[in-house]
Design an enzyme around this catalytic site. Structure first.
Site, mmCIF file in Angstrom:
data_model
loop_
_atom_site.group_PDB
_atom_site.id
_atom_site.type_symbol
_atom_site.label_atom_id
_atom_site.label_comp_id
_atom_site.label_asym_id
_atom_site.label_seq_id
_atom_site.Cartn_x
_atom_site.Cartn_y
_atom_site.Cartn_z
ATOM 1 N N SER A 85 49.715 120.557 47.343
ATOM 2 C CA SER A 85 49.578 119.918 48.656
ATOM 3 C C SER A 85 48.353 120.536 49.337
ATOM 4 O O SER A 85 47.710 121.410 48.757
ATOM 5 C CB SER A 85 50.839 120.112 49.477
ATOM 6 O OG SER A 85 51.170 121.470 49.466
ATOM 7 N N LEU A 86 48.059 120.094 50.521
ATOM 8 C CA LEU A 86 46.852 120.568 51.193
ATOM 9 C C LEU A 86 47.225 121.232 52.506
ATOM 10 O O LEU A 86 48.144 120.782 53.186
ATOM 11 C CB LEU A 86 45.945 119.375 51.529
ATOM 12 C CG LEU A 86 45.164 118.742 50.395
ATOM 13 C CD1 LEU A 86 44.573 117.421 50.852
ATOM 14 C CD2 LEU A 86 44.056 119.679 49.951
ATOM 15 N N GLU A 117 35.900 113.649 51.644
ATOM 16 C CA GLU A 117 36.507 112.348 51.283
ATOM 17 C C GLU A 117 37.523 111.946 52.338
ATOM 18 O O GLU A 117 38.270 112.798 52.814
ATOM 19 C CB GLU A 117 37.279 112.460 49.957
ATOM 20 C CG GLU A 117 36.462 112.848 48.768
ATOM 21 C CD GLU A 117 37.386 113.362 47.655
ATOM 22 O OE1 GLU A 117 38.519 112.868 47.524
ATOM 23 O OE2 GLU A 117 36.960 114.279 46.950
ATOM 24 N N LYS A 119 40.976 110.839 53.766
ATOM 25 C CA LYS A 119 42.334 111.080 53.262
ATOM 26 C C LYS A 119 43.125 109.788 53.435
ATOM 27 O O LYS A 119 43.457 109.397 54.557
ATOM 28 C CB LYS A 119 42.975 112.221 54.040
ATOM 29 C CG LYS A 119 44.287 112.638 53.452
ATOM 30 C CD LYS A 119 44.775 113.942 54.071
ATOM 31 C CE LYS A 119 46.061 114.374 53.420
ATOM 32 N NZ LYS A 119 47.121 113.352 53.510
ATOM 33 N N ASP A 121 46.055 107.093 53.519
ATOM 34 C CA ASP A 121 47.445 107.223 53.937
ATOM 35 C C ASP A 121 48.318 106.434 52.962
ATOM 36 O O ASP A 121 48.618 105.269 53.176
ATOM 37 C CB ASP A 121 47.585 106.686 55.364
ATOM 38 C CG ASP A 121 48.782 107.284 56.052
ATOM 39 O OD1 ASP A 121 49.446 108.139 55.437
ATOM 40 O OD2 ASP A 121 49.063 106.889 57.193
ATOM 41 N N TYR A 229 41.138 111.113 43.265
ATOM 42 C CA TYR A 229 40.494 112.196 44.007
ATOM 43 C C TYR A 229 40.460 113.533 43.262
ATOM 44 O O TYR A 229 39.869 114.474 43.742
ATOM 45 C CB TYR A 229 41.071 112.369 45.412
ATOM 46 C CG TYR A 229 42.562 112.626 45.515
ATOM 47 C CD1 TYR A 229 43.148 113.763 44.973
ATOM 48 C CD2 TYR A 229 43.356 111.732 46.207
ATOM 49 C CE1 TYR A 229 44.506 113.995 45.089
ATOM 50 C CE2 TYR A 229 44.723 111.959 46.333
ATOM 51 C CZ TYR A 229 45.296 113.092 45.767
ATOM 52 O OH TYR A 229 46.637 113.320 45.889
ATOM 53 N N LYS A 318 43.077 116.602 60.025
ATOM 54 C CA LYS A 318 43.807 115.385 60.393
ATOM 55 C C LYS A 318 43.218 114.722 61.638
ATOM 56 O O LYS A 318 42.763 115.409 62.558
ATOM 57 C CB LYS A 318 45.288 115.722 60.648
ATOM 58 C CG LYS A 318 46.036 116.207 59.425
ATOM 59 C CD LYS A 318 46.015 115.166 58.349
ATOM 60 C CE LYS A 318 47.259 114.852 57.620
ATOM 61 N NZ LYS A 318 48.543 114.932 58.089
ATOM 62 N N CYS A 412 61.330 81.669 84.974
ATOM 63 C CA CYS A 412 60.009 82.286 84.806
ATOM 64 C C CYS A 412 59.785 83.345 85.889
ATOM 65 O O CYS A 412 59.961 83.064 87.070
ATOM 66 C CB CYS A 412 58.933 81.200 84.886
ATOM 67 S SG CYS A 412 57.270 81.866 84.931
ATOM 68 N N CYS A 415 56.830 81.706 88.280
ATOM 69 C CA CYS A 415 56.970 80.497 89.098
ATOM 70 C C CYS A 415 58.423 80.062 89.283
ATOM 71 O O CYS A 415 58.700 79.127 90.028
ATOM 72 C CB CYS A 415 56.157 79.349 88.499
ATOM 73 S SG CYS A 415 56.882 78.711 86.984
ATOM 74 N N CYS A 430 57.956 79.185 79.467
ATOM 75 C CA CYS A 430 58.168 78.731 80.842
ATOM 76 C C CYS A 430 57.873 77.236 80.849
ATOM 77 O O CYS A 430 56.878 76.786 80.264
ATOM 78 C CB CYS A 430 57.203 79.471 81.760
ATOM 79 S SG CYS A 430 56.912 78.614 83.305
ATOM 80 N N CYS A 436 52.809 76.582 87.073
ATOM 81 C CA CYS A 436 53.002 78.030 86.970
ATOM 82 C C CYS A 436 51.654 78.747 87.135
ATOM 83 O O CYS A 436 50.727 78.530 86.351
ATOM 84 C CB CYS A 436 53.618 78.366 85.609
ATOM 85 S SG CYS A 436 53.784 80.132 85.324
HETATM 86 N N1 5U1 Z 1 40.855 112.388 49.306
HETATM 87 C C1 5U1 Z 1 41.776 113.277 48.917
HETATM 88 N N2 5U1 Z 1 43.056 113.198 49.241
HETATM 89 N N3 5U1 Z 1 43.660 114.263 48.672
HETATM 90 C C2 5U1 Z 1 44.963 114.627 48.675
HETATM 91 N N4 5U1 Z 1 41.532 114.351 48.171
HETATM 92 C C3 5U1 Z 1 42.714 114.986 47.997
HETATM 93 N N5 5U1 Z 1 43.027 116.090 47.316
HETATM 94 C C4 5U1 Z 1 44.309 116.495 47.296
HETATM 95 C C5 5U1 Z 1 45.305 115.767 47.970
HETATM 96 C C6 5U1 Z 1 46.721 116.219 47.937
HETATM 97 O O1 5U1 Z 1 44.674 117.598 46.636
HETATM 98 C C7 5U1 Z 1 43.630 118.360 45.987
HETATM 99 C C8 5U1 Z 1 43.973 119.764 46.166
HETATM 100 C C9 5U1 Z 1 43.562 117.974 44.565
#
Ligand code: 5U1
Length: 675
Positions: A85-86, A117, A119, A121, A229, A318, A412, A415, A430, A436
């Site tokens: 995760s980041l 890059e 991120k 969703d 990515y 974020k 309404c 009016c 209405c 009106c």
């Molecule tokens: N664009 C991007 N999104 N994202 C999500 N790069 C990226 N890298 C990630 C994650 C979880 O993890 C890297 C540590 C590989």
């Protein structure tokens, strides 16, 4: 060559061509052949495989449709390398700290190069390839083990079933995000609404729901995309020595990477990129919730390593949240131009997506019932792009004891006329019409707006004042307004009053389409107004047209035709038009006169394949000559253009005795009409 060998050769050639076209279309966003050519090859491949089922391969482009099975659960996949995760940053200071920590760990004073890059969703996905073939696709799960969703993953056209080129590692794991573009999300939700099914709250939920379908044929129909990515398992000798280089390599192997990816230097470069993307965010075709910054050099990434489950070399900065919680203070009902009575939530003001929001639309009573929303409820509000904020859901556990039920008013709020809801329609209206004041005000605001009569200086606030002060009650009254009447109004000096009267005067000669659009006929937007103006050339002809004649206009169906027809049969509308004309308003005729549109009023149907032009070109040529182009043959069809391999439409036309021309005849007709 034997027959069998010839078939195998053709199958291989078709698959290669289609894979290449898919790569251009889905990965590079740069289509390399017209749709008809792609469809033709795909049809040929499907037919050839149907005739030779033993020769169907798992990675054939035909195998993406997703066989309709109903699995009961997904198998577990252990990730060879955990899916990380980041860490997140929420301020410039936290970004500064990140950059400082990186330099301290590297014991370097040098400016660090970062790969930046957006991120996306969506949902993280890991794709495993062995000897260039897709072996499985797995969700992140807890980072160590996820779910095997291969059957669903295979249906995504932006995921290669086999890698491009020849030089790829024996084992490759590509990681990235599956997401649903904004346009696809809108389409999907509209479709679900029309089918009376539950809609998705946001593109992320729609992507998750679509990817974790137990029936892959459902996933196949959902507009999902994959963007790579990172690379997790690969023989390092196959990889460049930077993050950005690695992604460019991955693109060569057949994956979409984010076109906004950029390499910058130092914290200043990162913050500049972040702000640039924040500005751009609403215009991107997909939703992003921040920017990921990664140390670009892979050797430095290795040196920095990990802490717990997140790398020290990357961070996600974020964007301000787009969904927040607040409270509904009240629900009020607004009346629009067409009388639609729309509930609006008055909220405890909250900061969301970078602005303070205090109102959210609730659309109609069905939506209030769907949300089970009461006055006083705690709600999640979402603001995405520049669309009106929406109430996503109610938090029932937080409902206060004094929360009250919301009911549709019977009269309404402006009016006092009755409010009616037609059976089967979600919208309540209405019944006051132009009696009106709310409807009158909205009609005048629309009439004066930039795309309609374009009366500069006549903004919404001024229209409200003019109506409230009793100076105007219809659009025709604008043209007898005097300077001295306007000059005394709130925040109106002599100069502004002179300018306004001049602007009203200057609007007396609009193009016909603008005049039609300005009338505010239901369902008649700019494009329809243009089509009507072009087809009829004059207001009188449009006014007198019956329902059948109206439906001969491009893109005018029975509903729009009904609204136009009924508009011109209301005495007060005709009186207003007459008054406008008397007071000097007159439109300019369209440049192309009906006489120059020799196929006006005729309906053509195109079928089969044309050799000399695409179907879109043929349609455009016919429409330019005034014809309506329809997808199906009926007794109303004037002529059918039959290309090669024309099928049931041709048979139907023949059985109905409708005129049919082949490609030669069609070209001759175009040449003749072009004069
Ligand atoms: N664009 C991007 N999104 N994202 C999500 N790069 C990226 N890298 C990630 C994650 C979880 O993890 C890297 C540590 C590989």
């Amino acid at each position: 060559m034997t027959d069998q060998a010839a078939v195998e050769k053709r199958l291989a050639a078709l698959r290669e061509l289609i894979d290449e076209y898919n790569y251009h279309y889905y990965v590079l966003d740069d289509p390399s052949v017209p749709d008809v050519e792609y469809d033709r090859l795909m049809r040929e491949l499907i037919a050839l495989e149907a005739a030779n089922p033993a020769l169907v391969t798992a990675d054939s482009p035909t195998q993406r449709v997703g066989a309709s099975t109903t699995m009961t659960s997904f198998a577990e996949v252990r990730h060879e390398i955990p899916m990380l995760s980041l860490d997140n940053a929420f301020s410039d200071e936290e970004m500064d700290d990140f950059d400082r920590r990186v330099r301290e760990r590297l014991a370097s004073e040098e400016t660090v190069e970062y790969d930046c890059e957006p991120k996306l969703d969506g949902l993280a996905l890991s794709l495993r390839y062995e000897h260039g073939r897709l072996v499985y696709g797995a969700t992140r799960g807890d980072g160590y083990a996820g779910e095997d969703i291969t059957a669903n993953v295979r249906t995504l056209p932006s995921i290669p079933l086999k890698l491009r080129g020849e030089h790829f590692p024996e084992k490759l794991e590509v990681r990235g995000e599956v997401y649903m573009p904004k346009a696809g999300f809108e389409r999907l939700n509209n479709m679900l609404t029309n089918a009376g099914e539950k809609t998705f709250v946001n593109p992320r939920n729609a992507a998750a729901g679509s990817l974790r379908q137990k029936d892959p044929s459902v996933t196949a129909r959902r507009p999902l995309e994959f963007c790579a990515y990172s690379v997790a398992v690969a023989d390092a000798s196959h990889l460049p020595d930077t993050q950005s280089g690695m992604l460019e390599q991955v693109q060569q192997w057949g994956f979409r990477i984010n076109p906004e990816m950029r390499v910058t230097r130092g914290i200043k470069g990162c913050l500049d990129y972040y702000r640039e993307m924040m500005e751009k965010r609403d215009d991107l075709p997909y939703e992003i919730d921040g920017i990921v910054f990664k140390v670009n050099r892979l050797d430095l990434q290795n040196q920095l390593g990990f802490i717990s489950r997140a790398p020290r070399w990357a961070i996600a900065y974020k964007f301000p949240a787009q969904e927040v919680m607040t409270v509904v203070r009240d629900v009020e009902f607004q009346v629009g131009r067409t009388g639609a009575v729309t509930p609006v939530a008055r909220l405890e003001p909250v900061f969301v997506g970078g602005v303070t929001v205090s109102n959210a639309t609730l659309h109609n009573m069905d939506e209030i019932h769907r949300l089970d929303l009461h006055r006083g409820d705690a709600v999640i509000v979402r603001r995405a792009g520049d669309v009106i904020p929406q109430v996503v859901k109610v938090i029932p556990e937080r409902r206060p004891a004094d929360a009250t039920v919301v009911e549709l008013p019977t009269s309404c709020p402006v009016c006092g006329s009755d409010v009616l809801q037609v059976e089967g329609e979600a919208v309540a209206r209405c019944t006051g019409g132009l009696y009106c004041a709310a409807q009158r005000k909205e009609a005048i605001k629309h009439f004066a707006s930039r795309r309609a009569m374009d009366i500069e200086g006549l903004g919404d606030r001024l229209v409200e004042l003019l109506v409230d002060e009793g100076l105007i009650s219809s659009v025709a009254d604008l043209y007898v307004l005097r300077e001295d009447q306007v000059a005394g109004l709130e925040r109106m000096g002599q100069k502004s009053a002179t300018n306004l009267i001049q602007a009203i005067d200057g609007s007396r000669r609009p193009e016909l389409w603008r005049f039609i659009y300005a009338l505010g006929i239901r369902e008649v937007g700019e494009a329809t107004a243009k089509a009507l103006a072009q087809d009829f050339g004059d207001l009188k002809a449009l006014q007198e047209a019956d329902l059948e004649r109206l439906q001969l206009v491009n893109d005018v169906g029975p509903i729009v035709a009904g609204h136009v027809h009924s508009f011109f049969r209301q005495p007060h509308n005709l009186e207003t038009i007459e008054a406008l004309i008397e007071r000097g308003v007159h439109w300019q005729a369209p440049e192309t006169r009906p006489a120059e549109r020799p196929l006006a009023g005729q309906t053509y149907v195109l079928t089969g394949t044309l050799q000399t032009m695409t179907r879109d070109e043929a349609k455009a040529r016919l429409e330019a000559l005034g014809a309506k182009v329809s997808g199906s043959v009926s007794a109303k069809t004037s002529c059918v253009v039959a290309g090669e391999a024309a099928g049931s439409k041709l048979t139907k036309a023949e059985s109905l005795g409708i005129r049919v021309v082949d490609e030669q005849g069609f070209l001759a007709l175009l040449a003749e009409l072009a004069g």
